[in-house]
Design an enzyme around this catalytic site. Structure first.
Site, PDB file in Angstrom:
ATOM      1  N   TYR A  45      -6.531   2.053   6.187  1.00 18.26           N
ATOM      2  CA  TYR A  45      -6.752   1.520   7.513  1.00 18.26           C
ATOM      3  C   TYR A  45      -7.804   0.380   7.423  1.00 18.26           C
ATOM      4  O   TYR A  45      -8.555  -0.125   8.328  1.00 18.26           O
ATOM      5  CB  TYR A  45      -7.257   2.680   8.430  1.00 18.26           C
ATOM      6  CG  TYR A  45      -6.504   3.878   8.405  1.00 18.26           C
ATOM      7  CD1 TYR A  45      -5.172   4.139   8.952  1.00 18.26           C
ATOM      8  CD2 TYR A  45      -7.011   4.979   7.698  1.00 18.26           C
ATOM      9  CE1 TYR A  45      -4.457   5.255   8.779  1.00 18.26           C
ATOM     10  CE2 TYR A  45      -6.229   6.302   7.480  1.00 18.26           C
ATOM     11  CZ  TYR A  45      -5.065   6.188   7.955  1.00 18.26           C
ATOM     12  OH  TYR A  45      -4.328   7.411   7.838  1.00 18.26           O
TER      13      TYR A  45
ATOM     14  N   HIS B 108      -5.894   2.740  -3.385  1.00 18.67           N
ATOM     15  CA  HIS B 108      -5.818   2.933  -1.999  1.00 18.67           C
ATOM     16  C   HIS B 108      -6.430   4.396  -1.698  1.00 18.67           C
ATOM     17  O   HIS B 108      -5.836   5.038  -0.841  1.00 18.67           O
ATOM     18  CB  HIS B 108      -4.225   2.795  -1.661  1.00 18.67           C
ATOM     19  CG  HIS B 108      -4.179   2.636  -0.243  1.00 18.67           C
ATOM     20  ND1 HIS B 108      -4.819   1.707   0.575  1.00 18.67           N
ATOM     21  CD2 HIS B 108      -3.429   3.134   0.556  1.00 18.67           C
ATOM     22  CE1 HIS B 108      -4.284   1.715   1.800  1.00 18.67           C
ATOM     23  NE2 HIS B 108      -3.684   2.593   1.804  1.00 18.67           N
TER      24      HIS B 108
ATOM     25  N   ASP C  14       0.764  -1.289   0.100  1.00 23.35           N
ATOM     26  CA  ASP C  14       0.009  -0.051   0.017  1.00 23.35           C
ATOM     27  C   ASP C  14       0.971   1.400   0.115  1.00 23.35           C
ATOM     28  O   ASP C  14       1.987   1.196   0.165  1.00 23.35           O
ATOM     29  CB  ASP C  14      -0.724  -0.003   1.321  1.00 23.35           C
ATOM     30  CG  ASP C  14      -1.908  -0.923   1.259  1.00 23.35           C
ATOM     31  OD1 ASP C  14      -2.010  -1.949   0.278  1.00 23.35           O
ATOM     32  OD2 ASP C  14      -2.791  -0.756   2.203  1.00 23.35           O
ATOM     33  N   ASP C  15       0.030   2.360  -0.306  1.00 22.41           N
ATOM     34  CA  ASP C  15       0.845   3.600  -0.253  1.00 22.41           C
ATOM     35  C   ASP C  15       1.842   4.197  -1.114  1.00 22.41           C
ATOM     36  O   ASP C  15       2.244   5.272  -1.040  1.00 22.41           O
ATOM     37  CB  ASP C  15       1.292   3.972   1.429  1.00 22.41           C
ATOM     38  CG  ASP C  15       0.233   3.674   2.574  1.00 22.41           C
ATOM     39  OD1 ASP C  15      -0.822   3.520   2.276  1.00 22.41           O
ATOM     40  OD2 ASP C  15       0.786   3.956   3.693  1.00 22.41           O
TER      41      ASP C  15
ATOM     42  N   HIS D 257       4.134  -1.966   2.936  1.00 22.93           N
ATOM     43  CA  HIS D 257       3.915  -0.803   2.245  1.00 22.93           C
ATOM     44  C   HIS D 257       5.264  -0.329   1.792  1.00 22.93           C
ATOM     45  O   HIS D 257       6.453  -0.531   2.218  1.00 22.93           O
ATOM     46  CB  HIS D 257       3.750   0.468   3.375  1.00 22.93           C
ATOM     47  CG  HIS D 257       2.491   0.115   4.251  1.00 22.93           C
ATOM     48  ND1 HIS D 257       2.123  -0.834   5.386  1.00 22.93           N
ATOM     49  CD2 HIS D 257       1.452   0.869   4.177  1.00 22.93           C
ATOM     50  CE1 HIS D 257       1.314  -1.008   5.640  1.00 22.93           C
ATOM     51  NE2 HIS D 257       0.642   0.028   5.032  1.00 22.93           N
TER      52      HIS D 257
ATOM     53  N   HIS E 203      -5.296   9.012   0.599  1.00 28.10           N
ATOM     54  CA  HIS E 203      -5.241   8.090   1.763  1.00 28.10           C
ATOM     55  C   HIS E 203      -6.304   8.618   2.783  1.00 28.10           C
ATOM     56  O   HIS E 203      -5.967   8.913   4.163  1.00 28.10           O
ATOM     57  CB  HIS E 203      -3.784   8.159   2.514  1.00 28.10           C
ATOM     58  CG  HIS E 203      -3.434   6.967   3.314  1.00 28.10           C
ATOM     59  ND1 HIS E 203      -3.521   6.682   4.520  1.00 28.10           N
ATOM     60  CD2 HIS E 203      -3.054   5.822   3.042  1.00 28.10           C
ATOM     61  CE1 HIS E 203      -3.245   5.714   4.947  1.00 28.10           C
ATOM     62  NE2 HIS E 203      -2.649   5.192   3.916  1.00 28.10           N
TER      63      HIS E 203
END
Ligand code: NI
Length: 233
Positions: free
Chosen positions: A135, A94, A44-45, A185, A98
């Site tokens: 999350y 994603h 992710d991210d 991540h 965020h």
């Protein structure tokens, strides 16, 4: 003429399954793969300045992973994202920046997801860009409106918190079981180190490391729009 008759006879017998010698049924590569335990590595991210090194390492190992990208980080990383696609990785959303979707109204959350989806479609073309909400938080109302599956996870080494490759690797080594979806991540150098070592360790244990979509396919789970998947079991 005799030769033609013999050939025709062999063809007929062959078609009827008449054989004089017993042949071993070959075990195809696909059959071996289907039987192997497998896990999905998900990142992710990203994309980030560490992503290219991760892609290099995955390519060396012949492994495809799943990347849940932030829409706001696509600009300037277009080539990297195209490379992900070319090298067979699964790409998902994603959100744009965020956001904690459960703090937004349903309309605002859907607009944020649509913005990231559009950015991915613009860059890579139309596709099924699965969603991983930041999350892991998304309301039932938002999920009900999605036309793609949602992906959770079953192993969380909290790499963002410890930023310690040995610790992340140790947790994966301890917890990874057949069908797991591992959350990482790709914005930390320590995670890239841990992920590549984890691939080597999992391979040494006989695991296959595959994309999330491939994991579900192998476990005969048909992903449905708006439904959340935490593991392939
Ligand atoms: Ni995130």
């Amino acid at each position: 003429m005799k030769r033609i008759i013999a050939a025709a006879l062999a063809l007929v017998l062959g078609c009827c399954g008449w054989t004089t010698t017993r042949q071993a049924i070959p075990v195809s590569r696909e059959m071996r793969e289907e039987a192997a335990p497998c896990v999905a590595l998900t990142f992710d991210d990203g994309p980030s300045c560490h992503t290219a090194r991760l892609l290099d390492g995955l390519r060396e190992r012949g492994v495809q992973a799943t990347f849940f990208l932030l829409g706001c980080q696509l600009e300037g990383n277009e080539e990297l994202v195209r490379r992900m696609r070319t090298e067979g990785h699964q790409i998902g959303s994603h959100t744009h920046d965020h956001a904690l979707l459960t703090e937004l109204t349903t309309e605002a959350a859907l607009a944020d997801l649509a913005r990231c989806d559009l950015a991915l479609c613009t860059l890579l073309g139309e596709g099924d860009y699965w969603v991983r909400p930041p999350y892991g938080a998304v309301s039932d109302e938002v999920r009900a409106q999605l036309d793609v599956p949602v992906l959770g996870w079953s192993v969380d080494p909290r790499d963002w918190e410890c930023q310690n490759a040995a610790q992340v690797l140790a947790q994966i080594a301890r917890e990874a079981r057949d069908g797991d979806i591992i959350l990482l991540h790709d914005c930390y150098a320590s995670t890239v180190d841990a992920a590549l070592q984890a691939v080597d360790l999992l391979h040494s244990r006989g695991f296959e490391v595959v994309t999330a979509a491939e994991l579900l396919r192998r476990k005969e789970i048909a992903p449905k729009a708006g439904r959340i998947y935490y593991q392939g079991r």
